[in-house]
Design a protein around this motif. Structure first.
Motif, PDB file in Angstrom:
ATOM      1  N   ILE A   5     -17.412 -17.710 -23.226  1.00 59.76           N
ATOM      2  CA  ILE A   5     -17.309 -17.342 -21.820  1.00 59.76           C
ATOM      3  C   ILE A   5     -15.830 -17.447 -21.437  1.00 59.76           C
ATOM      4  CG2 ILE A   5     -18.062 -17.953 -19.465  1.00 59.76           C
ATOM      5  CD1 ILE A   5     -20.404 -17.191 -21.192  1.00 59.76           C
ATOM      6  N   GLN A   9     -14.712 -15.909 -16.211  1.00 58.81           N
ATOM      7  CA  GLN A   9     -16.174 -16.008 -16.037  1.00 58.81           C
ATOM      8  C   GLN A   9     -16.577 -17.439 -15.690  1.00 58.81           C
ATOM      9  OE1 GLN A   9     -17.057 -14.369 -19.868  1.00 58.81           O
ATOM     10  NE2 GLN A   9     -17.351 -12.289 -19.074  1.00 58.81           N
ATOM     11  N   GLN A  13     -18.551 -18.679 -12.375  1.00 58.09           N
ATOM     12  CA  GLN A  13     -19.764 -19.516 -12.493  1.00 58.09           C
ATOM     13  C   GLN A  13     -19.600 -20.781 -11.647  1.00 58.09           C
ATOM     14  OE1 GLN A  13     -20.391 -21.390 -16.327  1.00 58.09           O
ATOM     15  NE2 GLN A  13     -22.610 -21.179 -16.108  1.00 58.09           N
ATOM     16  N   ALA A  68     -20.505 -12.240 -15.988  1.00 63.33           N
ATOM     17  CA  ALA A  68     -20.176 -13.087 -14.823  1.00 63.33           C
ATOM     18  C   ALA A  68     -21.284 -12.998 -13.780  1.00 63.33           C
ATOM     19  CB  ALA A  68     -18.842 -12.648 -14.223  1.00 63.33           C
ATOM     20  N   GLU A 306     -22.381  -5.214 -20.902  1.00 57.94           N
ATOM     21  CA  GLU A 306     -20.958  -5.190 -20.501  1.00 57.94           C
ATOM     22  C   GLU A 306     -20.099  -4.397 -21.500  1.00 57.94           C
ATOM     23  OE1 GLU A 306     -19.706  -8.676 -18.467  1.00 57.94           O
ATOM     24  OE2 GLU A 306     -17.695  -8.543 -19.309  1.00 57.94           O
TER      25      GLU A 306
END
Ligand SMILES: Cc1cc2nc3c(=O)[nH]c(=O)nc-3n(C[C@H](O)[C@H](O)[C@H](O)COP(=O)(O)OP(=O)(O)OC[C@H]3O[C@@H](n4cnc5c(N)ncnc54)[C@H](O)[C@@H]3O)c2cc1C
Length: 390
Positions: A5, A9, A13, A68, A306
């Motif tokens: 990640i 992102q 989060q 995300a 993505e």
């Protein structure tokens, strides 16, 4: 295969986590009990960019990408699944469809304020007699000069009452997938009314309603996509929609695991915390494995999307597994709480009710299994076609 990640992102989060735990968590139980739409929280989510996460910057969105988005949606669901389903339908399906199929004028009128959270989107496909088989829909849109006259009823529409714009699917020809057209409906249109409001088992702060159309006159300029493209509009949002519901289910499951851990440490029986009993520890271990497996499937589907690759099977697997995980884990969460888990004193009772619908909406899990099996068997189909062609 592992998932890295990115820093960005992680920050998104974290932002969603802080917001959800500060703003939503405390209000969730009351809102559920009072069936109170989370209008003020949605406004704040708009300001934070959480309602335009997948919209391009051209239309005022954040363009943060599916990973995300999935991470943020799980955080919202962790605190309040009702708010998360509103967020999911709005971002995944409504904003996505408008950006893909909308005219410049429609994007300026609807997408831009939606990305800012000023208008919440709803999506009306299901009807009283057409659920898993949407092509059997009966709602009609008949051309009348520069307008269309809509007649029929849509059922179970999330945000149908409190949303500001609804993407409606209606028949412009009597049969076939190419006989379906999408329209943008606003509450001011004559002949449009909100019908019965469902009294549901869970996710009670999100409204689920009938939408009734009686000779509802919609300007032709409100058509989304071309005439006959409605089924394509509906299907093109499904992968994102299923990743959304999978992320939502993951959030509920994660919350149930955390609550169960907390309670097991605190509750004492036989002179020690119940977390020291093997029966409880193994249950917690099973829950953790289940949540982690779902997390990997959800992230895999989001990352595949993505990258711009086909993710239809991955999205169905993630939705199917995460929703069934959420049911198992919330049930185990109640078990660990004993009798208290069955009361409204602890949030696991709400998690259990909130999780139940996730195997049903956005395509039931039977439908997801059909999608997964079709993907598994597609080579066989191709071979058969080639043989016939030869
Ligand atoms: C809270 C809530 C929110 C919702 N939000 C929306 C929304 O915003 N917009 C919208 O358009 N819809 C929405 N829905 C509708 C939802 O998507 C449908 O309920 C769902 O698709 C199932 O349709 P159905 O209820 O008519 O069940 P049916 O299609 O009648 O299915 C009944 C049972 O038969 C099974 N079944 C059907 N066909 C097959 C098959 N071929 N093979 C095996 N089993 C099959 C199903 O899996 C299910 O178990 C919502 C529903 C709820 C309850």
């Amino acid at each position: 295969m592992g998932f890295q990640i990115s820093k960005e992102q992680q920050m998104i989060q974290q932002m969603a986590r802080e917001f959800a735990r500060k703003e939503l968590a405390e209000k969730a139980a009351d809102r559920d009990k009072n069936h109170e739409y989370p209008a003020d929280s949605l406004k704040k989510m708009g300001e934070l960019g959480l309602l335009g996460m997948l919209v391009s910057e051209t239309y005022g969105g954040e363009d943060m990408g599916t990973v995300a988005y999935s991470l943020a949606l799980s955080e919202i669901a962790y605190a309040c699944a009702s708010t998360a389903v509103i967020m999911s339908v709005h971002n995944s399906i409504c904003c996505g469809s408008l950006e893909r199929f909308g005219t410049e004028e429609q994007k300026e009128t609807f997408l831009r304020p939606m990305a800012a959270g000023e208008i919440i989107g709803a999506f009306a496909l299901t009807e009283p007699e057409a659920g898993s088989d949407p092509q059997s829909m009966a709602c009609t849109a008949e051309k009348d000069g520069n307008h269309y006259l809509i007649n029929g009823t849509k059922r179970f529409i999330t945000s149908g009452k409190n949303g500001g714009v609804t993407i409606l699917l209606a028949r412009t020809a009597p049969t076939g997938s190419k006989g379906i057209t999408a329209f943008l409906i606003t509450p001011d249109l004559p002949g449009f009314e909100v019908g019965r409001v469902e009294d549901k088992m869970g996710q009670c702060a999100s409204d689920t309603v009938d939408l009734n159309f009686t000779n509802c006159r919609v300007p032709a300029s409100r058509m989304l996509g071309k005439e006959g493209e409605g089924f394509l509009v509906a299907m093109s949002g499904l992968d994102a929609g299923r990743i959304g519901i999978a992320s939502l289910a993951l959030g509920i499951g994660t919350a149930a695991l955390d609550e169960a851990k907390k309670y097991a440490r605190k509750r004492e029986q036989f002179g020690k915390p119940i977390s020291e009993f093997q029966g409880i520890r193994w249950m917690l271990a099973d829950m953790a494995m289940d949540v982690e497996a779902a997390r990997l499937l959800v992230l895999n589907a989001a990352a595949t999307k993505e990258r711009g690759e086909n993710c239809t099977a991955q999205a169905s697997m993630a939705k199917c597994y995460a929703s069934e995980m959420a049911q198992r884990v919330t049930g185990q969460g109640i078990q660990i709480h004993g009798g208290y888990g069955y009361t409204k004193e602890y949030p696991v009772e709400r998690f259990y009710r909130d999780a139940r619908i996730t195997t049903i909406y956005e395509g039931t899990n039977q439908v997801q299994r059909i999608v997964i099996a079709n993907d598994l068997m597609k080579d066989q189909k191709k071979k058969r076609k080639n043989k016939t062609a030869a």
